[in-house]
Design an enzyme around this catalytic site. Structure first.
Site, PDB file in Angstrom:
ATOM      1  NE  ARG A  15      62.502  27.868  19.929  1.00  0.00           N
ATOM      2  CZ  ARG A  15      63.573  27.067  19.930  1.00  0.00           C
ATOM      3  NH1 ARG A  15      63.407  25.757  20.000  1.00  0.00           N
ATOM      4  NH2 ARG A  15      64.797  27.569  19.848  1.00  0.00           N
ATOM      5  CE  LYS A  75      68.907  28.548  21.303  1.00  0.00           C
ATOM      6  NZ  LYS A  75      69.428  27.188  20.932  1.00  0.00           N
ATOM      7  CE1 TYR A  94      66.486  21.673  24.326  1.00  0.00           C
ATOM      8  CE2 TYR A  94      65.059  23.491  23.711  1.00  0.00           C
ATOM      9  CZ  TYR A  94      65.304  22.132  23.785  1.00  0.00           C
ATOM     10  OH  TYR A  94      64.367  21.249  23.323  1.00  0.00           O
ATOM     11  CG  HIS A  96      72.836  23.607  23.265  1.00  0.00           C
ATOM     12  ND1 HIS A  96      72.747  22.279  22.919  1.00  0.00           N
ATOM     13  CD2 HIS A  96      71.600  24.131  23.074  1.00  0.00           C
ATOM     14  CE1 HIS A  96      71.514  22.005  22.525  1.00  0.00           C
ATOM     15  NE2 HIS A  96      70.799  23.100  22.618  1.00  0.00           N
ATOM     16  CD  GLU A 118      71.546  21.489  26.712  1.00  0.00           C
ATOM     17  OE1 GLU A 118      72.591  22.015  27.125  1.00  0.00           O
ATOM     18  OE2 GLU A 118      70.427  22.040  26.840  1.00  0.00           O
ATOM     19  CB  SER A 134      65.875  16.465  17.727  1.00  0.00           C
ATOM     20  OG  SER A 134      66.836  16.848  18.686  1.00  0.00           O
ATOM     21  CG  LEU A 240      73.210  15.147  20.609  1.00  0.00           C
ATOM     22  CD1 LEU A 240      73.493  16.626  20.847  1.00  0.00           C
ATOM     23  CD2 LEU A 240      71.813  14.802  21.062  1.00  0.00           C
ATOM     24  CG  ASP A 270      71.834  24.989  19.445  1.00  0.00           C
ATOM     25  OD1 ASP A 270      72.196  26.171  19.433  1.00  0.00           O
ATOM     26  OD2 ASP A 270      70.644  24.645  19.403  1.00  0.00           O
ATOM     27  CB  VAL A 298      69.673  29.166  11.653  1.00  0.00           C
ATOM     28  CG1 VAL A 298      68.779  29.808  12.702  1.00  0.00           C
ATOM     29  CG2 VAL A 298      69.781  30.061  10.428  1.00  0.00           C
ATOM     30  CB  ALA A 299      72.395  28.812  16.833  1.00  0.00           C
TER      31      ALA A 299
END
Length: 370
Positions: A15, A75, A94, A96, A118, A134, A240, A270, A298-299
């Site tokens: 991405r 990320k 993001y 996390h 997030e 999501s 979440l 995550d 997979v994160a």
């Protein structure tokens, strides 16, 4: 403002944080955008398209970080990037944080301003920058789960939707939020027998009203989870707690109660995962087996469908990025409480309570810096 868009270097992350369309809008507002060469290639955008939109393409990640006042990523920064982040630089991505202490401490040490996608939050408690990913991850959890239920992939050898005369797979979804709702819609559409669990009765009433007949709702508690995991083939973790570590709803001892070949997909990885035996994996090596149970953790699941994911994400992030660029982060956060709640780390201090609690570190209110 000078905005830098580095190429994502996390494993199989294709991405990109800004599209050529986003560059045009930022440029129209007088901002300079620097994009690292090939940053958009994985999502289908060439360097030439960025240049035509008004961006300057830089050859290296070091140059991109060095020139920028605001870094826009997808990320969280990984270790090779830590040293590139400067004091007072705004990093909008993001993070996390609550799931990874080394990242938190590295960002504190950098002196940067970390604004996390997030935890940007609307007055109705919805998370506008988490919702698009999501939605993607929820739908992908079923796509991937169906694949790994196949025998050659390590699963039980069950077709998700079954066929006439043979029952479909039983899918259990823990959490009735955006991920869980999208997972349930996808699983139901493929013909599975779906159960979705949540702690909120009003949410379950809503889901019961909008979901098709092959989706059942169930209140979430340990007793009910233990009962249901015994005969479900695919279990999706979709829990979440904004900005905080996810609770463990499935513990290690529960694996022994499942049928061998059951597939677990933990979308909450995550934020530390809602399955105790979950650990982050990559698209390159996505699964592992514990006690005969296949784990897919997979994160960065949406990174596997980067064209869809990039467009969905940037549709949501660009209006906020524009506010930050036009006003500077302090004024933007003063004017918009949604952005204020996105602040996690400022100049070495943690300003998001869930992150501070996760590591028993001191907390300072973000308003102190505005």
């Amino acid at each position: 403002m000078i905005i830098g868009v580095p190429k994502e270097i996390k494993n199989n992350e294709n991405r990109v944080a800004v599209t050529p369309a986003g560059v045009i809008e930022l440029s129209k507002n007088g901002h300079q955008v620097y994009v690292q060469s090939t940053a958009g290639l994985g999502s289908g955008f060439t360097d030439e398209q960025y240049e035509e939109a008004g961006a300057t393409v830089l050859p290296t990640i070091e140059e991109t970080y060095a020139i920028a006042e605001m870094i826009m990523k997808v990320k969280e920064p990984i270790e090779p990037e830590y040293k590139l982040i400067k004091k007072d630089q705004l990093v909008f991505t993001y993070f996390h944080f609550a799931s990874y202490e080394p990242l938190t401490k590295a960002m504190m040490a950098s002196g940067a301003v970390c604004l996390a996608y997030e935890t940007v939050e609307k007055p109705d408690r919805s998370l506008p920058l988490l919702v698009p990913m999501s939605e993607v991850a929820g739908r992908m959890s079923i796509q991937e789960g169906a694949k790994y239920l196949e025998k050659p992939m390590g699963g039980r050898g069950i077709l998700l939707g079954g066929v006439p005369g043979v029952r479909p797979a039983k899918v259990l979804i823990l959490g009735g939020g955006v991920v869980g709702t999208n997972a349930a819609k996808m699983a139901a559409g493929m013909g599975a027998d779906v159960t979705i669990m949540d702690v909120s009765l009003p949410r379950l009433r809503y889901l019961d009203y909008v979901m098709p007949a092959n989706v059942n709702s169930f209140i979430s508690n340990e007793f009910n989870i233990r009962e249901l995991i015994r005969n479900h083939d695919l279990i999706v973790g979709a829990v979440l707690i904004p900005g905080a570590k996810a609770p463990h709803l499935i513990t290690r001892d529960m694996l022994k109660e499942m049928n061998p070949g059951t597939v677990l997909v933990d979308v909450a990885v995550d934020q530390g995962g809602c399955i105790e035996t979950c650990r982050p994996t990559t698209h390159q090596d996505p699964t592992y087996v514990i006690d005969g149970i296949l784990h897919y953790c997979v994160a960065n699941m949406p990174g596997a469908v980067p064209y869809t994911s990039t467009l969905a994400l940037t549709n949501a992030t660009l209006p906020y990025a524009m506010q930050l660029a036009n006003k500077g982060w302090k004024k933007a956060c003063q004017d918009n409480r949604e952005l204020l709640l996105g602040l996690n780390v400022i100049n070495g201090e943690i300003v998001y309570e869930g992150v501070a609690k996760a590591f028993n570190l001191p907390f300072a209110p973000a308003e102190k810096f505005l």
